[in-house]
Design a protein around this motif. Sequence first.
Motif, short mmCIF file in Angstrom:
data_model
loop_
_atom_site.label_atom_id
_atom_site.label_comp_id
_atom_site.label_asym_id
_atom_site.label_seq_id
_atom_site.Cartn_x
_atom_site.Cartn_y
_atom_site.Cartn_z
N LEU A 29 -6.65 7.38 4.51
CA LEU A 29 -6.91 6.80 3.26
C LEU A 29 -6.11 5.35 2.96
O LEU A 29 -6.44 4.38 2.59
N SER A 30 -4.93 5.49 3.50
CA SER A 30 -3.77 4.48 3.14
C SER A 30 -4.30 3.10 4.20
O SER A 30 -4.40 2.05 3.93
N ARG A 31 -4.85 3.64 5.36
CA ARG A 31 -5.46 2.74 6.51
C ARG A 31 -6.58 2.01 5.95
O ARG A 31 -6.87 0.63 6.15
N ILE A 32 -7.43 3.01 5.08
CA ILE A 32 -8.77 2.25 4.67
C ILE A 32 -8.50 1.13 3.73
O ILE A 32 -8.81 0.15 3.55
N VAL A 33 -7.49 1.36 2.92
CA VAL A 33 -7.07 0.64 1.70
C VAL A 33 -6.47 -0.65 2.34
O VAL A 33 -6.65 -1.76 1.96
N GLU A 34 -5.55 -0.42 3.10
CA GLU A 34 -4.93 -1.69 3.82
C GLU A 34 -6.07 -2.61 4.55
O GLU A 34 -5.97 -3.65 4.39
N ALA A 35 -7.06 -2.00 5.16
CA ALA A 35 -8.09 -2.70 5.79
C ALA A 35 -8.88 -3.40 4.75
O ALA A 35 -9.46 -4.54 5.08
N ASN A 36 -9.00 -2.94 3.44
CA ASN A 36 -9.87 -3.37 2.64
C ASN A 36 -9.04 -4.08 1.40
O ASN A 36 -9.52 -4.47 0.26
N ALA A 37 -7.89 -4.30 1.79
CA ALA A 37 -7.08 -4.94 0.45
C ALA A 37 -7.57 -6.06 -0.17
O ALA A 37 -7.55 -6.43 -1.51
N GLN A 38 -8.15 -6.98 0.59
CA GLN A 38 -8.74 -8.43 -0.07
C GLN A 38 -9.98 -8.07 -0.82
O GLN A 38 -9.83 -8.46 -1.91
N VAL A 62 0.84 -1.27 -0.08
CA VAL A 62 -0.10 0.11 -0.04
C VAL A 62 1.00 1.16 0.03
O VAL A 62 1.73 1.49 0.95
N LYS A 63 0.89 1.91 -0.99
CA LYS A 63 1.86 3.19 -1.16
C LYS A 63 1.03 4.13 -2.22
O LYS A 63 0.34 3.73 -3.22
N MET A 64 1.18 5.59 -1.87
CA MET A 64 0.59 6.36 -2.76
C MET A 64 1.43 6.51 -4.08
O MET A 64 2.24 6.63 -4.06
#
Length: 80
Positions: free
Chosen positions: A59-68, A43-45
Amino acid sequence: MPTVFHHSGFRFFFYSNEGDPREPIHIHVMGHGGEAKIWLDPVKMSRHKGFDFRTLRTLSRIVEANAQRIEEAWHDHFGN
């Protein structure tokens, strides 16, 4: 532009044409006057406009939490 999900006023989505050859898995985010493109692994901008650093961290944390969820939606839309 398939929307994957909404969270706190942000829309997380793909563009239907993600390059040829297709870029690695990523998600676009729009909302609150800004826009960003975030790579998924890691996860990286990739790029951003209109967001402060606190929002970018969120936003990075939201993406990490929803990666799958994002990866599954990517493969459902674009195939393997």
